[in-house]
Design a protein around this motif. Sequence first.
Motif, PDB file in Angstrom:
ATOM      1  N   ASP A  65       1.879   6.540  -5.319  1.00 44.13           N
ATOM      2  CA  ASP A  65       2.636   7.221  -6.378  1.00 44.13           C
ATOM      3  C   ASP A  65       3.713   8.138  -5.805  1.00 44.13           C
ATOM      4  OD1 ASP A  65       1.216   9.351  -5.404  1.00 44.13           O
ATOM      5  OD2 ASP A  65       0.382   9.981  -7.326  1.00 44.13           O
ATOM      6  N   GLY A  66       3.798   8.220  -4.474  1.00 50.84           N
ATOM      7  CA  GLY A  66       4.822   9.049  -3.851  1.00 50.84           C
ATOM      8  C   GLY A  66       4.410  10.506  -3.738  1.00 50.84           C
ATOM      9  N   TYR A  67       3.228  10.843  -4.281  1.00 52.21           N
ATOM     10  CA  TYR A  67       2.718  12.212  -4.177  1.00 52.21           C
ATOM     11  C   TYR A  67       1.384  12.238  -3.455  1.00 52.21           C
ATOM     12  CZ  TYR A  67       6.445  13.845  -7.186  1.00 52.21           C
ATOM     13  OH  TYR A  67       7.676  14.171  -7.677  1.00 52.21           O
ATOM     14  N   GLY A  68       1.158  11.256  -2.596  1.00 43.50           N
ATOM     15  CA  GLY A  68      -0.016  11.295  -1.744  1.00 43.50           C
ATOM     16  C   GLY A  68      -1.176  10.418  -2.185  1.00 43.50           C
ATOM     17  N   THR A  69      -1.088   9.806  -3.375  1.00 39.36           N
ATOM     18  CA  THR A  69      -2.203   8.992  -3.856  1.00 39.36           C
ATOM     19  C   THR A  69      -1.976   7.509  -3.526  1.00 39.36           C
ATOM     20  OG1 THR A  69      -2.567  10.534  -5.648  1.00 39.36           O
ATOM     21  CG2 THR A  69      -3.592   8.374  -5.868  1.00 39.36           C
ATOM     22  N   VAL A  70      -3.012   6.884  -2.975  1.00 38.37           N
ATOM     23  CA  VAL A  70      -2.942   5.502  -2.522  1.00 38.37           C
ATOM     24  C   VAL A  70      -4.136   4.721  -3.061  1.00 38.37           C
ATOM     25  CG1 VAL A  70      -3.035   3.999  -0.471  1.00 38.37           C
ATOM     26  CG2 VAL A  70      -1.748   6.144  -0.385  1.00 38.37           C
ATOM     27  N   VAL A  71      -3.893   3.526  -3.622  1.00 41.47           N
ATOM     28  CA  VAL A  71      -4.991   2.615  -3.977  1.00 41.47           C
ATOM     29  C   VAL A  71      -4.660   1.217  -3.460  1.00 41.47           C
ATOM     30  CG1 VAL A  71      -5.787   3.796  -6.074  1.00 41.47           C
ATOM     31  CG2 VAL A  71      -3.936   2.135  -6.218  1.00 41.47           C
ATOM     32  N   SER A  72      -5.707   0.405  -3.230  1.00 40.12           N
ATOM     33  CA  SER A  72      -5.508  -0.994  -2.842  1.00 40.12           C
ATOM     34  C   SER A  72      -5.959  -1.890  -3.973  1.00 40.12           C
ATOM     35  CB  SER A  72      -6.348  -1.353  -1.619  1.00 40.12           C
ATOM     36  OG  SER A  72      -6.066  -0.505  -0.573  1.00 40.12           O
ATOM     37  N   GLY A  73      -5.422  -3.103  -4.001  1.00 40.19           N
ATOM     38  CA  GLY A  73      -5.842  -4.047  -5.022  1.00 40.19           C
ATOM     39  C   GLY A  73      -5.259  -5.422  -4.777  1.00 40.19           C
ATOM     40  N   ARG A  74      -5.538  -6.314  -5.736  1.00 43.82           N
ATOM     41  CA  ARG A  74      -5.041  -7.697  -5.627  1.00 43.82           C
ATOM     42  C   ARG A  74      -3.947  -7.916  -6.659  1.00 43.82           C
ATOM     43  NH1 ARG A  74      -6.961 -10.300  -1.017  1.00 43.82           N
ATOM     44  NH2 ARG A  74      -8.851  -9.161  -0.504  1.00 43.82           N
TER      45      ARG A  74
END
Lengths: 296, 296
Positions: A65-74
């Motif tokens: 999100d550009g503010y430090g939050t990261v998720v992975s997915g398909r």
Amino acid sequence: MCLSTASKAYTDRQKRPPVFHHRPDSAVKLGQCNIGDYIALNEDESKHACVVLRLKDGDLVELYDGYGTVVSGRLAISGGGPLRGQDNEDVSKKNNSTRLRRKRNGRVAGVFLETEPKHYEQPHPQWLVAVACGSLKGGRGDWMIEKLAEIGAAGFIPLLTERSPRIDAGGTSGREERWERLSISVMKQSLQPYKMALYDPCSVQELVSEYLDQDKAVAFVGVEDAQPLHPFWVSSVPQEFGTGLIIIGPEGDFTEAEIQILEDHGTYPVGLGNKRLRTETAAITMLAYMTVAQSL
Amino acid sequence: MCLSTASKAYTDRQKRPPVFHHRPDSAVKLGQCNIGDYIALNEDESKHACVVLRLKDGDLVELYDGYGTVVSGRLAISGGGPLRGQDNEDVSKKNNSTRLRRKRNGRVAGVFLETEPKHYEQPHPQWLVAVACGSLKGGRGDWMIEKLAEIGAAGFIPLLTERSPRIDAGGTSGREERWERLSISVMKQSLQPYKMALYDPCSVQELVSEYLDQDKAVAFVGVEDAQPLHPFWVSSVPQEFGTGLIIIGPEGDFTEAEIQILEDHGTYPVGLGNKRLRTETAAITMLAYMTVAQSL
């Protein structure tokens, strides 16, 4: 560390999945999502996934999100005609790439999350770069934004001064959108979960009131023939500060009144060697020095 | 030094006369000239004087050969129609600027020398920057050349590696002439009597044989995740070296064999922070750090 080990780490890093941007002002917040949630990519990001990178249904990706939050997915791709195993099964050789692109353009991509959101702290000190960039023409402003973001500025502040009172002096339009796109693109390319923030233009007086009164802020002004930066940094700069402000004046320099304001607020004038640097080069050079000098 | 003083020095510097380039391979050598000699400017430089800067007969200028020699003199303009006190005396309002430009274009400028040639020593250490720049597209190569010259590289070496075997991968033509023009233009703009030298492309093996066996040469290779540059520079780098070599690998990195060659020749792998930098950004960042870090 020997070269070979480092080289291997570099190669490993290149295998990381492609990154897409999820706007933090969307209705769905990345930080509040759960495994199994579906996040739609916006039009730009869909196009990047389907047309530019030619990703396929089920490919592993990351969302920032550009503010430090990261998720992975398909990746989940829909629309744009039937999806088959191979993209070019149903197109003739003639106009192959055009038809394929048109088909891909119609596709919409989204992501089914496979991990909980992870939050990364922004590295300290954060560097804010304020540049009187009104006179930058011929893409120099765009180039500067891209490079500042790449090297690692946390934010960019267009500085309005008496001798550089406008930003769009070159008659360019759409600057804000362009700079936003550039800083998103750098975030994705450099695999850093923070996007360089783009602040509203402000005057020297506003700059010192708004940014220098922050907790533990230290400001450096690029001034030709001032004390050289390196010995000053190594011996005298307080090493514990939260925000570092880099201030670069316009072509033709600050006025006496502006210099007085900067002096009154305890900024440090520093020199970058004995070369006459253009505005955008001075900004890049000072940020490059600071970020290299603080990686210990 | 306070800001005001530095600002004054900067303003003084801006009053220096415009600079023109005299090719060191011309029949007339700048270093062998005397007061009163006439030096003709070539076509590019004539145009720059008459059309771009709109200088007049008798204006004070400086001539650099790009190898440290500087002379001052007065401009002498001939050709392109009668020269009057005011350029626009004899042109109608309509098409004024087009006709004026055409008239100016036909002019030839030369310089009557008013000082003996003065030679400046090249600052030490000299930085040579070798970059595997084969994959740089969309003007990134040109931009890199301009910025390296501005920040102060003494020379640029295009590096040919296994994963970046050509320079003109982007299909660009006229690279050599363009880069030469860029480095001349930076020399004139930055008022430095040395032009960044542009060397022939070479392999990693040729690089270490030709440039690293020079007297007092020290080489740094940009490697992700290697020891950070700053503490290494401050504590361990021998401060007395004549030539500093900055080596930046291609996208996709050096091969194992190339890394072995670099290791065998005692180059230092150094890291530039935890960001993934593009090839051209890594080159600029490392040179920026080095030049700031050595101005004491």
